[in-house]
Design a protein around this motif. Structure first.
Motif, PDB file in Angstrom:
ATOM      1  N   VAL A   1       0.835  -1.201   0.000  1.00  0.00           N
ATOM      2  CA  VAL A   1       0.000   0.000   0.000  1.00  0.00           C
ATOM      3  C   VAL A   1       0.869   1.249   0.000  1.00  0.00           C
ATOM      4  O   VAL A   1       0.578   2.224  -0.712  1.00  0.00           O
ATOM      5  N   LEU A   2       1.935   1.255   0.794  1.00  0.00           N
ATOM      6  CA  LEU A   2       2.847   2.405   0.811  1.00  0.00           C
ATOM      7  C   LEU A   2       3.409   2.669  -0.589  1.00  0.00           C
ATOM      8  O   LEU A   2       3.444   3.819  -1.051  1.00  0.00           O
ATOM      9  N   ALA A   3       3.829   1.604  -1.257  1.00  0.00           N
ATOM     10  CA  ALA A   3       4.386   1.761  -2.611  1.00  0.00           C
ATOM     11  C   ALA A   3       3.331   2.256  -3.587  1.00  0.00           C
ATOM     12  O   ALA A   3       3.603   3.116  -4.442  1.00  0.00           O
ATOM     13  N   GLN A   4       2.114   1.741  -3.460  1.00  0.00           N
ATOM     14  CA  GLN A   4       1.031   2.184  -4.342  1.00  0.00           C
ATOM     15  C   GLN A   4       0.769   3.677  -4.179  1.00  0.00           C
ATOM     16  O   GLN A   4       0.595   4.403  -5.165  1.00  0.00           O
ATOM     17  N   GLN A   5       0.761   4.144  -2.931  1.00  0.00           N
ATOM     18  CA  GLN A   5       0.500   5.563  -2.686  1.00  0.00           C
ATOM     19  C   GLN A   5       1.608   6.450  -3.233  1.00  0.00           C
ATOM     20  O   GLN A   5       1.337   7.530  -3.780  1.00  0.00           O
ATOM     21  N   VAL A   6       2.855   6.017  -3.095  1.00  0.00           N
ATOM     22  CA  VAL A   6       3.967   6.793  -3.640  1.00  0.00           C
ATOM     23  C   VAL A   6       3.878   6.841  -5.163  1.00  0.00           C
ATOM     24  O   VAL A   6       4.075   7.896  -5.786  1.00  0.00           O
TER      25      VAL A   6
END
Length: 334
Positions: free
Chosen positions: A244-249
């Motif tokens: 999720v962190l990577a998706q948001q970035v």
């Protein structure tokens, strides 16, 4: 064949002799079929429903089931998976559609997508079949529209924030999203807001990951670590949190690269919902291309570690969260 006239539509239930349920989204297709059958049963409670499936079809079955019965009675023949139909099934369908429709017979054809069965679809449309659309629900924008429609359909008011929170919590699977909307409708009263959604779905992996990401991307170290440690403490795996962190970035990078323009236009171009574009634009105030690239590199390393490449997955996800919060606002320094 001559076009079908309106007098062939049974005014008692409003369903014409031919119905096409078209599209890949199974939840919408099943719902569309159920509504057709419900309408037919209102007028004809003794309706006989016969289901045929492309994968097990034998030549002549359709002719057998659509022929007039000695005992009479209303009948609905439902043909599933026509996008996988054999030549025999297609030929039988075309013969059935081009013949004058039998009284008290309704033919419902389900077709997900693709070119197989196109002649059948063309024949149904030429016969003025009712078309029930079941379009794919893939992007976050599609899922947001779907959830908002579910609440409107149930005549319940839900705030945009509630819809967004619900999509973040359970938006991976459309069937689960539909069930979650129904649960909120059944179990709550009044306006459905974000707090209502978090009460029911705040423990979901996706919701937890998005809340950690929001705190990290705003540079709030203490809140990001608090949410992360709580998630780990209740058993959430580090792998989906890093995802999720990577998706948001990546969303920040896509929106930042899209330039100026209306949120709706950019959302269409980058495959996001307009509210996601607005949120990304607000978050971009603390970022530039260089700091986002640092985060993306750190996330790639963390992803490898939490998937077995490192000794301590929890430490790996904590470290990447710290990297993100420290990078926030760094472009303003100096």
């Amino acid at each position: 064949m001559a076009p079908m006239t309106e007098d062939l539509v049974d005014v008692a239930h409003g369903v014409p002799p031919y119905v096409l349920v078209s599209g890949p989204e199974s939840v919408l297709a099943e719902r569309g079929l159920a509504e057709v059958l419900d309408r037919l049963r209102v007028a004809q409670p003794g309706l006989e429903v016969i289901r045929l499936y492309a994968g097990t079809y034998e030549g002549g079955e359709l002719v057998l089931h659509t022929s007039p019965s000695l005992f009479g009675g209303a009948k609905c023949v439902v043909v599933h998976d026509v996008d996988e139909a054999s030549d025999e099934l297609q030929a039988d369908l075309l013969a059935c559609i081009t013949d004058p429709p039998e009284p008290d017979l309704t033919l419902v054809v389900l077709h997900r997508s693709g070119q197989r069965g196109k002649r059948v679809l063309d024949a149904l449309r030429a016969a003025r079949a009712r078309v029930v659309d079941a379009p794919a629900v893939k992007t976050d924008r599609d899922k947001t529209d779907f959830a908002a429609h579910e609440f409107r359909r149930a005549r319940r008011k839900a705030t945009p924030e509630a819809v967004h929170a619900l999509v973040e919590a359970v938006g991976k699977d459309v069937r689960e999203l539909a069930a979650a909307c129904q649960q909120l409708v059944d179990d709550t009263t009044g306006v459905i807001d974000e707090n209502t959604v978090l009460t029911y779905h705040g423990g979901k992996v996706e919701a937890t990951g998005f809340r950690v990401a929001d705190a990290a991307l705003s540079g709030d170290t203490s809140e990001a670590l608090r949410l992360l440690r709580h998630a780990i403490g209740v058993g959430v795996d580090p792998v989906p949190i890093v995802a999720v962190l990577a998706q948001q970035v990546r969303q920040l990078i896509r929106v930042g690269s899209a330039g100026r323009g209306r949120s709706a236009d950019i959302a269409r171009d980058v495959g996001m919902a307009p509210w996601q574009v607005d949120r990304a634009r607000r978050a971009l105030a603390g970022w530039n291309g260089e700091t986002l690239a640092v985060c993306l590199q750190a996330l790639a390393a963390a992803d490898a570690e939490v998937k077995g490449g490192g000794r301590d997955p929890v430490y790996a996800v904590e470290r990447v969260v710290l990297t993100m919060t420290r990078q926030h606002g760094r472009h303003r320094e100096g």
